[in-house]
Structure formats: C-alpha cells, structure tokens
Design an enzyme around this catalytic site. Structure first.
Site, mmCIF file in Angstrom:
data_model
loop_
_atom_site.group_PDB
_atom_site.id
_atom_site.type_symbol
_atom_site.label_atom_id
_atom_site.label_comp_id
_atom_site.label_asym_id
_atom_site.label_seq_id
_atom_site.Cartn_x
_atom_site.Cartn_y
_atom_site.Cartn_z
ATOM 1 N N CYS A 32 23.752 61.975 56.384
ATOM 2 C CA CYS A 32 24.884 62.885 56.648
ATOM 3 C C CYS A 32 24.798 64.152 55.809
ATOM 4 O O CYS A 32 25.815 64.635 55.284
ATOM 5 C CB CYS A 32 26.229 62.198 56.388
ATOM 6 N N ASP A 68 34.379 66.271 45.868
ATOM 7 C CA ASP A 68 34.099 65.044 46.609
ATOM 8 C C ASP A 68 33.559 64.031 45.602
ATOM 9 O O ASP A 68 32.407 64.116 45.178
ATOM 10 C CB ASP A 68 33.085 65.351 47.717
ATOM 11 N N GLN A 79 30.749 59.476 45.480
ATOM 12 C CA GLN A 79 29.647 58.784 44.801
ATOM 13 C C GLN A 79 29.885 58.722 43.295
ATOM 14 O O GLN A 79 29.619 57.696 42.673
ATOM 15 C CB GLN A 79 28.330 59.520 45.083
ATOM 16 N N LYS A 86 32.737 52.196 48.884
ATOM 17 C CA LYS A 86 31.608 52.406 47.964
ATOM 18 C C LYS A 86 31.963 51.903 46.562
ATOM 19 O O LYS A 86 31.095 51.746 45.712
ATOM 20 C CB LYS A 86 31.252 53.895 47.893
ATOM 21 N N HIS A 103 27.903 66.278 51.677
ATOM 22 C CA HIS A 103 27.942 65.300 52.782
ATOM 23 C C HIS A 103 28.703 65.932 53.949
ATOM 24 O O HIS A 103 29.570 66.783 53.747
ATOM 25 C CB HIS A 103 28.687 64.062 52.263
HETATM 26 N N1 PLP Z 1 30.948 62.195 50.563
HETATM 27 C C1 PLP Z 1 29.869 61.583 50.086
HETATM 28 C C2 PLP Z 1 29.111 62.216 48.941
HETATM 29 C C3 PLP Z 1 29.439 60.380 50.641
HETATM 30 O O1 PLP Z 1 28.343 59.777 50.172
HETATM 31 C C4 PLP Z 1 30.183 59.814 51.706
HETATM 32 C C5 PLP Z 1 29.758 58.560 52.355
HETATM 33 O O2 PLP Z 1 28.584 58.338 52.586
HETATM 34 C C6 PLP Z 1 31.330 60.488 52.156
HETATM 35 C C7 PLP Z 1 31.680 61.675 51.555
HETATM 36 C C8 PLP Z 1 32.174 59.977 53.276
HETATM 37 O O3 PLP Z 1 32.821 58.804 52.927
HETATM 38 P P1 PLP Z 1 33.636 57.982 54.045
HETATM 39 O O4 PLP Z 1 32.701 57.859 55.233
HETATM 40 O O5 PLP Z 1 33.905 56.679 53.411
HETATM 41 O O6 PLP Z 1 34.840 58.751 54.375
#
Ligand code: PLP
Length: 407
Positions: free
Chosen positions: A365, A200, A203, A226, A123
């Site tokens: 993203c 990360d 998810q 999430k 992401h």
């Molecule tokens: N990493 C992953 C795999 C995500 O799906 C997301 C959110 O869509 C993020 C990071 C970023 O999360 P946040 O926007 O809540 O900081």
C-alpha cells in the site's frame, strides 16, 4: 524486567502451530499481528457473558458493556501519553481515523490551491483521503522524498511549507523501510509556522513508547490489529483545539443529543465523532491488548526488537545477492528486500511459505514509495515482540534456498 521470549510466545496460541509441515515463523506483523490468549479470552468473555449494546441501555448488561467499552478510552489515552481522554476518538482503525480528519477537519477548512505536505513513504491510508481533497477541492499535494537510507529530513519537510500549507501528514514509522521519522522536530517547526501535523502512528505505536503530548502533534492515528488486538478496532488522538474546529463527518445514533424533523444537535466530543454502534467487543479486546503490551513494558519491547533488528541486519547483510531497501540507522525491525535478478517478490514469499515463514510480498500500500525506490514490489519481513533470533536464522536459510532455486 527481563524479556522472556519463550514465556511470551506461550501467550500466543497460534505460534505453536505448523504451516506446510513446518513450525510457523510469523514475520508478517507489519500487516497484522497475532493475538495473545488474554485478548482472545477477553473477546470470548465479552460475547459469552457480558455483551450488550453500549451507551443507550439502562439495564445491567448495557451498563457493564458501556463501562468496559468506555474504560478503553482511558487505556488508549494512557498508552499514547494523552492526559485528557476526551481527545481520543475510538474507531475501526487508522483508515477511519485519517478519513475522519480529512472529512471532518480538512474538508470544511480547505480550498483550491491550499497545500498538504506528505512524505513519499506514506501508506495509501495517509494518501488517498488527501487525494479525495485534491479531486473535490483542488487542494495541492506536496511530496517530500526520503534520502538513500530511507530517512526523512525534518528540515526538508519544514522547508516545503509555504503560506498555502494547511497540513503536514506524515508517518511515524515506515511500514516498508522501518524508518523512524523525527516527528517531534517536524511538529516543533510546523507549530512555529502555525501548520497542524497529522501523524500516522499505525506502525510506530507497535514498536516503541509513544507520547503524543511530547511529540506535540495535532492528530495521531493507531490501528488495533497491528497492536496485538482485534481487527476493526483503533483510535485517533485529536488535540482539543483541532477537535473544536471539527465538524462531524458521519451522522447517526450516539453522536447526537437531539434530533427533530427540523434540526439536530450534537453530542459532546469525542462522541460527536463516533456515529452508530461501535465495535464494542473489538475495542474491549484492544484494551486487553494494550494492557498486555504495557504490562510487558514498551521500553522492553523496543529493546527486544532492537536486538532482533541488529541480528537480522547482520545476517541479511551477509547475503550479497539480497537488496535490502532502507538502511536508516535507527530503523525498526522491518526489512523489505528484493533478490538480484528477475525473481518476483511473490515467488520468494511462496518459497518462504513452504518453509513455514510468513512474509508479505507486494507494494505494501505504498505506490509512491515503490516508484521512488524504482521497484515493482518487495518482500517484507516485519518482526514483533514474540519473534526470536532463531527465526531470523530460519528466514535466512529459506532465503538461501530461494537464491538457489530462483537464480
Ligand atoms: N498506515 C500504515 C503505516 C500502515 O502500515 C497501515 C496498515 O498497513 C495503515 C496505515 C492502515 O491501517 P488500517 O488498514 O488498519 O486502517
């Protein structure tokens, strides 16, 4: 414990509303999940009865709010299998967590020519902070591709390590393909070579039990919205050894011990990395959300979602004009797809919306992944603990309508 979906759905007030005259089928959980009543009630009570700023006050409400806020640190530690809650930095979400590592740990330690290994399915939250280091320091980003099923081979990641590798930053679960990455094998191999690993977990932590000590990573980021909790809440696990190496990245109240005209001394970790007034009520709400999930049982949630995944995979496989991206055997219930022909993902999602089905359309993203897949955008149906097989059927009916209208 049996998984009573009807009872669980009753915990989420929004699920009983209609959208465009149709019952809501919410399949955009990968972007953000809906909130159970217990989270809504917790937030309401915190603001209506128990609100004050935390840490600094000596009065009753400040002590109460501090107690409730700080208790969440322990809840997060329990949720992630962390034995020492001082290794949990509370924040606004994964984006802040990864930036904290980029600025507080990586920036002071890296120099031009150092390498950071990333998978192609990261992401942007786990890409852009590393691009900052590329721009500011001349650090090199080393990309590892996924295979045709969307799987990431741990040996390929470990094979990319050189004597200039300073970090591996990798997702635990792809927000687009649903691929679950074997982060434990990556951490085991990287540890032998002395390379820290940031995972990360935005998810993964939603869909399966996570034990960061078992995984053996150095950093593990989660994001509250999430996890059926409020937006603006989250946390990052930072191994004690890495925390000791970190410098504070944001300065302000709460993260200091003493400030004079000449000098500043810092609070002990993790507070050293939590500057300013935090998202007090958001974090208290996140605590309620994690308690809710742990009450249901992460194994039970994972089992329910595996059933949904299998059912959805069978039904979507029956649509021979639908291109589902990523066919990893052990993936989560997240499906990204395009329609054969020229139909744009936005048109598909607009038609689905007319049927009450909420999905996401776009790049999610993940620019490098879209490039790797050779698609401009996809539609993504991402399931959560409250979704049902009947909702899969509604999705499939709505997709058949899209095929009819757009073909
Ligand atoms: N990493 C992953 C795999 C995500 O799906 C997301 C959110 O869509 C993020 C990071 C970023 O999360 P946040 O926007 O809540 O900081």
């Amino acid at each position: 414990m049996s998984f009573d979906t009807a009872k669980i759905r009753a915990d989420f007030p929004i699920l009983s509303r209609e959208v465009n005259g149709k019952p809501l089928v919410y399949l955009d959980n990968g972007a953000s999940a809906q909130k159970p009543q217990v989270v809504i009630d917790t937030i309401t009570r915190a603001y209506a009865q128990e609100y004050s700023n935390v840490h600094r006050g000596l009065h009753y409400l400040s002590n109460l709010a501090t107690e409730q806020y700080e208790a969440v640190r322990g809840t997060i530690a329990r949720f992630l299998g962390v034995s020492d809650e001082r290794q949990i930095v509370m924040n606004s979400g994964t984006t802040e967590g990864i930036n904290t590592v980029a600025y507080g740990w990586a920036m002071p330690r890296m120099q031009a020519g150092d390498e950071i290994i990333l998978s192609v399915m990261e992401h942007h939250a786990n890409i852009v902070p590393w691009h900052f280091l590329r721009e500011k320091l001349g650090v090199k980003l080393v990309w590892v591709d996924v295979d045709a099923n969307g799987d990431l081979d741990p040996d390929k990641v470990l094979g990319a390590i050189t004597d200039r590798t300073r970090l591996i930053a990798v997702t635990h679960l792809s927000n687009v393909l649903g691929t679950v990455v074997d982060v434990k094998s990556i951490c085991d191999g990287a540890c032998q070579k002395g390379v820290p690993v940031l995972v990360d977990g935005s998810q993964a932590a939603v869909h399966m039990p996570v034990d960061v000590e078992e995984i053996g990573c150095d950093f593990y980021a989660i994001t509250g919205h999430k996890l059926y909790g409020p937006s603006g809440s989250g946390a990052i696990y930072i191994h004690g050894d890495r925390m000791a190496e970190m410098q504070p990245f944001m300065g302000g109240g709460d993260m200091i011990r003493e400030v004079s005209k000449e000098a500043v001394t810092y609070n002990d970790p993790p507070m050293k990395f939590e500057a300013g007034t935090p998202g007090i009520v958001q974090m208290i709400g996140l605590g309620a959300a994690l308690d809710y999930m742990m009450g249901l049982g992460m194994d039970n949630i994972a089992a329910h979602e595996r059933q949904l995944r299998d059912y959805a995979r069978d039904r979507l496989d029956g649509l021979n004009w639908l291109n589902v991206q990523g066919r990893s055997a052990g993936k989560a219930a997240i499906f990204s797809f395009t329609l054969e022909g020229a139909a744009h993902a936005h048109d598909i999602s607009t038609i689905l919306d007319k049927k009450g089905v909420a999905v996401r359309a776009g790049q999610h993203c993940t620019g490098p992944l879209m490039e790797h897949l050779g698609v401009a955008a996809t539609c993504r149906a991402s399931f959560g603990l409250y979704n049902t097989t009947q909702e899969v059927d509604t999705l499939v009916d709505a997709l058949e309508l899209c095929h009819k209208l757009l073909d």
